[in-house]
Design a protein around this motif. Structure first.
Motif, PDB file in Angstrom:
ATOM      1  N   LEU A 459     -47.121 134.709 123.533  1.00 45.81           N
ATOM      2  CA  LEU A 459     -45.771 134.203 123.301  1.00 45.81           C
ATOM      3  C   LEU A 459     -44.826 135.347 122.947  1.00 45.81           C
ATOM      4  CD1 LEU A 459     -43.825 131.784 122.948  1.00 45.81           C
ATOM      5  CD2 LEU A 459     -44.649 131.556 120.603  1.00 45.81           C
ATOM      6  N   ARG A 460     -45.350 136.304 122.166  1.00 44.85           N
ATOM      7  CA  ARG A 460     -44.520 137.459 121.768  1.00 44.85           C
ATOM      8  C   ARG A 460     -44.051 138.228 123.006  1.00 44.85           C
ATOM      9  NH1 ARG A 460     -47.389 139.911 117.503  1.00 44.85           N
ATOM     10  NH2 ARG A 460     -48.746 140.912 118.982  1.00 44.85           N
ATOM     11  N   GLU A 461     -44.990 138.447 123.918  1.00 45.54           N
ATOM     12  CA  GLU A 461     -44.653 139.191 125.137  1.00 45.54           C
ATOM     13  C   GLU A 461     -43.511 138.498 125.896  1.00 45.54           C
ATOM     14  OE1 GLU A 461     -47.123 140.602 128.941  1.00 45.54           O
ATOM     15  OE2 GLU A 461     -48.353 140.258 127.157  1.00 45.54           O
ATOM     16  N   VAL A 462     -43.626 137.153 126.007  1.00 41.30           N
ATOM     17  CA  VAL A 462     -42.606 136.396 126.739  1.00 41.30           C
ATOM     18  C   VAL A 462     -41.269 136.447 125.995  1.00 41.30           C
ATOM     19  CG1 VAL A 462     -41.986 134.106 127.611  1.00 41.30           C
ATOM     20  CG2 VAL A 462     -44.369 134.875 127.715  1.00 41.30           C
ATOM     21  N   CYS A 463     -41.319 136.255 124.679  1.00 43.34           N
ATOM     22  CA  CYS A 463     -40.080 136.262 123.883  1.00 43.34           C
ATOM     23  C   CYS A 463     -39.401 137.622 123.975  1.00 43.34           C
ATOM     24  CB  CYS A 463     -40.372 135.955 122.417  1.00 43.34           C
ATOM     25  SG  CYS A 463     -40.859 134.267 122.133  1.00 43.34           S
ATOM     26  N   GLU A 464     -40.191 138.686 123.909  1.00 43.17           N
ATOM     27  CA  GLU A 464     -39.614 140.030 123.980  1.00 43.17           C
ATOM     28  C   GLU A 464     -38.961 140.270 125.338  1.00 43.17           C
ATOM     29  OE1 GLU A 464     -41.683 143.220 121.157  1.00 43.17           O
ATOM     30  OE2 GLU A 464     -43.036 142.374 122.655  1.00 43.17           O
ATOM     31  N   ALA A 465     -39.608 139.778 126.382  1.00 43.24           N
ATOM     32  CA  ALA A 465     -39.088 140.020 127.736  1.00 43.24           C
ATOM     33  C   ALA A 465     -37.719 139.385 127.931  1.00 43.24           C
ATOM     34  CB  ALA A 465     -40.078 139.498 128.770  1.00 43.24           C
ATOM     35  N   VAL A 466     -37.521 138.173 127.376  1.00 42.67           N
ATOM     36  CA  VAL A 466     -36.245 137.489 127.613  1.00 42.67           C
ATOM     37  C   VAL A 466     -35.337 137.445 126.382  1.00 42.67           C
ATOM     38  CG1 VAL A 466     -36.967 136.042 129.558  1.00 42.67           C
ATOM     39  CG2 VAL A 466     -37.382 135.245 127.237  1.00 42.67           C
ATOM     40  N   GLY A 467     -35.797 137.989 125.269  1.00 44.33           N
ATOM     41  CA  GLY A 467     -34.959 138.037 124.061  1.00 44.33           C
ATOM     42  C   GLY A 467     -34.751 136.678 123.416  1.00 44.33           C
ATOM     43  N   MET A 468     -35.783 135.872 123.434  1.00 47.91           N
ATOM     44  CA  MET A 468     -35.674 134.525 122.844  1.00 47.91           C
ATOM     45  C   MET A 468     -36.478 134.449 121.548  1.00 47.91           C
ATOM     46  SD  MET A 468     -36.438 131.682 125.697  1.00 47.91           S
ATOM     47  CE  MET A 468     -35.206 130.948 126.732  1.00 47.91           C
ATOM     48  N   PRO A 469     -36.050 133.612 120.600  1.00 44.90           N
ATOM     49  CA  PRO A 469     -36.922 133.352 119.448  1.00 44.90           C
ATOM     50  C   PRO A 469     -38.156 132.556 119.900  1.00 44.90           C
ATOM     51  CG  PRO A 469     -34.679 132.537 119.079  1.00 44.90           C
ATOM     52  CD  PRO A 469     -34.783 132.884 120.520  1.00 44.90           C
ATOM     53  N   PRO A 470     -39.226 132.593 119.115  1.00 49.79           N
ATOM     54  CA  PRO A 470     -40.411 131.797 119.484  1.00 49.79           C
ATOM     55  C   PRO A 470     -40.164 130.302 119.310  1.00 49.79           C
ATOM     56  CG  PRO A 470     -40.738 132.856 117.360  1.00 49.79           C
ATOM     57  CD  PRO A 470     -39.430 133.365 117.881  1.00 49.79           C
ATOM     58  N   VAL A 471     -39.172 129.975 118.470  1.00 51.56           N
ATOM     59  CA  VAL A 471     -38.828 128.581 118.218  1.00 51.56           C
ATOM     60  C   VAL A 471     -37.383 128.387 118.658  1.00 51.56           C
ATOM     61  CG1 VAL A 471     -38.692 126.771 116.469  1.00 51.56           C
ATOM     62  CG2 VAL A 471     -40.345 128.623 116.193  1.00 51.56           C
ATOM     63  N   LEU A 472     -37.151 127.463 119.567  1.00 49.95           N
ATOM     64  CA  LEU A 472     -35.810 127.289 120.126  1.00 49.95           C
ATOM     65  C   LEU A 472     -35.119 126.097 119.493  1.00 49.95           C
ATOM     66  CD1 LEU A 472     -36.571 127.891 123.914  1.00 49.95           C
ATOM     67  CD2 LEU A 472     -35.907 129.550 122.165  1.00 49.95           C
ATOM     68  N   HIS A 473     -33.892 126.309 119.047  1.00 48.92           N
ATOM     69  CA  HIS A 473     -33.106 125.225 118.458  1.00 48.92           C
ATOM     70  C   HIS A 473     -32.305 124.571 119.574  1.00 48.92           C
ATOM     71  CE1 HIS A 473     -30.530 122.828 116.069  1.00 48.92           C
ATOM     72  NE2 HIS A 473     -30.532 123.555 114.966  1.00 48.92           N
ATOM     73  N   SER A 474     -32.633 123.306 119.861  1.00 52.37           N
ATOM     74  CA  SER A 474     -31.973 122.630 120.989  1.00 52.37           C
ATOM     75  C   SER A 474     -30.973 121.573 120.559  1.00 52.37           C
ATOM     76  CB  SER A 474     -33.027 122.013 121.916  1.00 52.37           C
ATOM     77  OG  SER A 474     -33.606 123.020 122.695  1.00 52.37           O
ATOM     78  N   GLY A 475     -30.716 121.463 119.255  1.00 50.61           N
ATOM     79  CA  GLY A 475     -29.620 120.597 118.850  1.00 50.61           C
ATOM     80  C   GLY A 475     -29.973 119.466 117.911  1.00 50.61           C
ATOM     81  N   SER A 476     -29.231 118.365 118.070  1.00 48.21           N
ATOM     82  CA  SER A 476     -29.302 117.245 117.134  1.00 48.21           C
ATOM     83  C   SER A 476     -30.311 116.199 117.629  1.00 48.21           C
ATOM     84  CB  SER A 476     -27.919 116.609 117.054  1.00 48.21           C
ATOM     85  OG  SER A 476     -27.611 116.061 118.325  1.00 48.21           O
ATOM     86  N   CYS A 477     -30.355 115.065 116.912  1.00 46.70           N
ATOM     87  CA  CYS A 477     -31.297 113.998 117.298  1.00 46.70           C
ATOM     88  C   CYS A 477     -31.039 113.503 118.718  1.00 46.70           C
ATOM     89  CB  CYS A 477     -31.184 112.822 116.337  1.00 46.70           C
ATOM     90  SG  CYS A 477     -31.715 113.179 114.672  1.00 46.70           S
ATOM     91  N   VAL A 478     -29.759 113.253 119.086  1.00 47.69           N
ATOM     92  CA  VAL A 478     -29.519 112.769 120.456  1.00 47.69           C
ATOM     93  C   VAL A 478     -29.890 113.834 121.479  1.00 47.69           C
ATOM     94  CG1 VAL A 478     -27.757 111.017 119.931  1.00 47.69           C
ATOM     95  CG2 VAL A 478     -27.041 113.367 120.422  1.00 47.69           C
ATOM     96  N   ASP A 479     -29.930 115.096 121.050  1.00 47.09           N
ATOM     97  CA  ASP A 479     -30.258 116.175 121.984  1.00 47.09           C
ATOM     98  C   ASP A 479     -31.740 116.255 122.318  1.00 47.09           C
ATOM     99  OD1 ASP A 479     -27.618 116.867 122.152  1.00 47.09           O
ATOM    100  OD2 ASP A 479     -27.731 118.429 120.624  1.00 47.09           O
ATOM    101  N   ASN A 480     -32.530 115.357 121.772  1.00 51.61           N
ATOM    102  CA  ASN A 480     -33.916 115.289 122.260  1.00 51.61           C
ATOM    103  C   ASN A 480     -33.916 114.997 123.755  1.00 51.61           C
ATOM    104  OD1 ASN A 480     -35.641 115.835 120.007  1.00 51.61           O
ATOM    105  ND2 ASN A 480     -34.802 113.973 119.105  1.00 51.61           N
TER     106      ASN A 480
END
Ligand code: SF4
Ligand code: MSK
Length: 606
Positions: A459-480
């Motif tokens: 996961l670290r390798e992938v996150c480093e390659a694209v500059g993403m956190p390992p945990v992605l914040h996608s929003g509020s309850c309706v944003d499920n």
């Protein structure tokens, strides 16, 4: 004192022959079995949750339509590209039409999905074909958002539906109407009105409150209000007023899902999640806590009595005793928001002792489905291909959607954070919404740097390659609904099966407490995702129904529920499930990277 029957989901009070508490081979006065009672209770929780999300969505659709017609000053279409895409998805013709006409037609179509009586909610067609087929065979494609909720209320009335599976199927239908209907409508229209989120850096925890500024904390769910409060707080007239009261500025911070909405689109800091709403007031630094609907504790106004904080009640749907009422009018949003901010500013001189904790963490939010696709694939080939490839080659074990509330049954945030730490350490890509996302933000997991420290090597390798956190914040309850769309896109991208149930993915509501969480859980199961809930196994007392939820549902929906309070055991269930899905796809082992020589290239059949 808590009732053991209620804890097991087997108390019934839907008619006045009762209340009845039903266990084992005993029945209610009407003859209802424990499984019927548990299934009815489950169904009514789904109905409550679906109604909450969908009524939020209806409000958004109404304001969207008003904005499109020019009748809601302050609101306007800000994402025209998404407007056109959404029009296509709703089967609204766009050719030769102005953006304004398309927006009016989209608003009308979206609004009609709530009261629709026949056919299929349009957004359900975004699910993979195979999933739609399963729904059609089971007869659970929702006809209209409201209709399925009303039908639950009818079927759970005394003496109507007595079959736990039949009740569960209607719960499924209403829940799909939430996830692939109401919630999706809310998310898509909010994005068009307020912009589709892109990654944004901000901060989280009570330390975001400011000693020398007017602090306005917005709490609840609907961004129609909070967006306008953000704009009003930047108004020169308001800033001048604040200065005249001795404040250096106006600081907006959020609690719960309102916080997530304004973080996603403006990078506004988050003061805390569900269980911190009273703590924010106790700092003595909050001039106003502005609340609309959902997850607002009735104890807030009582807590605020001890401080100078004004709790400002803005929704005609949710009156609170002891709160100041300044009703928010969407057709006069700018002035309504200014009146609220003015009340907060004028309260600044009444401040007493202030104690703001130092705790604060950096956080990155804004991971809409479009952003994830863009970050993975790039501007000209936005796609989930790299994610799918990394799941196939084993760098990523699978995907977990960790969502939902806090619950004082457990130490605040502990289950979320321990679980997510274990998931990412074992190369699971985590996507979060709601109070779970805030919990992990506070423990530092929502930054790219966390990948270096906490993520497993793949996961670290992938996150480093694209500059993403390992945990992605996608929003509020309706944003499920963003997670549902991402899951459908992963399937569409290919290589991980032909339905969402084939993808190595799990959903977790580790500290859930609300009815909305139950609806979310059921629409994830309905979509083919194994769902694990922490806390109480609420329906365990209806043994046959519970067995159906945790086992039998698999044969109907190819997914089921698990209930497990311990975070490490939740992780174990998740790993086991992800590995089973990988085995079924024939990708269980980690594939080593192979550098192709010329001979191997020649053998490729492309
Ligand atoms: Fe009791 Fe049946 Fe009435 Fe429920 S519906 S309260 S189980 S008599
Ligand atoms: S706010 S529903 S406590 S996630 Fe959406 Fe948080 Fe749960 Fe409310």
């Amino acid at each position: 004192p808590q009732c053991g029957y209620c804890a097991l989901g087997v108390s019934c009070r839907i008619c006045s022959m009762g209340p009845c508490r039903v266990r084992d081979d005993k029945t209610g006065a009407c003859g209802a079995t424990a499984s019927t009672v548990a299934a009815r209770n489950f169904a009514r929780m789904v109905a409550g949750g679906a109604a909450a999300h969908s009524d939020h969505a209806r409000g958004v659709a109404e304001t969207f339509l008003g904005a499109a017609k020019g009748e809601a000053p302050g609101y306007a279409v800000q994402d025209e590209r998404k407007l056109m895409l959404t029009a296509q998805r709703l089967n609204v013709p766009t050719e030769g039409k102005s953006a304004k006409d398309v927006a009016v037609a989209v608003g009308e179509k979206a609004l009609s999905e709530f009261g629709r009586q026949h056919g299929e909610i349009e957004f359900t067609h975004r699910a993979p074909e195979k999933r739609l087929q399963i729904w059609r065979e089971l007869g659970v494609v929702p006809r209209g958002v409201d209709r399925e909720i009303v039908e639950i209320m009818h079927r759970t009335h005394i003496g109507v539906d007595q079959d736990y599976r039949n009740l569960a199927l209607q719960s499924t239908r209403a829940a799909i109407g939430d996830g692939w209907g109401g919630s999706m409508i809310a998310t898509e229209l909010q994005d068009i009105l307020f912009k589709t989120p892109v990654p944004v850096r901000s901060r989280v925890n009570l330390g975001v409150l400011k000693k020398d500024e007017v602090n306005v904390v917005v709490h609840g769910h609907e961004p129609l209000l909070s967006e306008m409060i953000v704009h009003a707080s930047r108004d020169p007239e308001m800033l001048k007023l604040a200065a005249s009261k001795g404040a250096k500025g106006i600081n907006i911070a959020g609690i719960c899902c309102t916080a997530n909405e304004i973080l996603m689109r403006h990078g506004i800091p988050i003061a805390g999640n569900f269980l911190q709403q009273e703590a924010a007031i106790v700092t003595g630094a909050v001039e106003a806590m502005v609340v609309d609907v959902q997850c607002i504790m009735q104890s807030l106004a009582k807590t605020a009595e001890k401080f100078h904080t004004k709790v400002i009640n803005t929704s005609p749907k949710a009156f609170m005793e002891g709160a100041v009422k300044i009703l928010f009018h969407e057709d006069d949003a700018v002035n309504s928001a200014k009146a609220i901010v003015r009340a907060a500013v004028e309260n600044f001189p009444r401040r007493g002792k202030v104690e703001i904790p130092d705790d604060v963490e950096d956080i990155i939010g804004g991971f809409s489905h479009e952003t994830i696709e863009y970050m993975l694939g790039g501007r000209y080939r936005a796609s989930y291909r790299p994610l799918n490839d990394n799941i196939i080659n084993g760098r990523i074990l699978g995907v977990a959607g960790v969502v939902g509330c806090n619950n004082p049954r457990t130490v605040h945030d502990k289950i979320h954070t321990e679980l997510v730490k274990e998931l990412i350490a074992n190369d699971v890509r985590v996507v979060e919404t709601g109070c779970a996302a805030i919990a992990c933000g506070k423990s530092g997991m929502l930054t790219p740097e966390a990948a270096l420290e906490l993520a497993g090597p793949g996961l670290r390798e992938v996150c480093e390659a694209v500059g993403m956190p390992p945990v992605l914040h996608s929003g509020s309850c309706v944003d499920n609904s963003r997670i549902l769309i991402a899951a459908a896109e992963i399937v569409r991208e290919g290589g991980l099966g032909t339905d969402i149930c084939d993808v190595p993915a799990v959903g977790v509501g580790a500290e859930w407490m609300s009815e909305k969480a139950v609806s979310i859980g059921q629409y994830f199961v309905a979509s083919g995702v194994h769902v694990i809930f922490g806390g109480l196994p609420l329906f365990e007392g209806g043994q046959e129904f519970y067995k159906y939820l945790t086992d039998g549902m698999e044969s109907d929906l190819k997914a089921r529920w698990s209930f497990e309070p311990d975070p490490h055991k939740i992780a174990a269930i998740a790993f086991d499930h992800l590995r089973k899905k990988r085995a079924a796809l024939g990708i269980l082992g980690k594939k080593d990277r192979v550098l192709f020589d010329m001979a191997m290239r020649r053998e490729l059949n492309v």
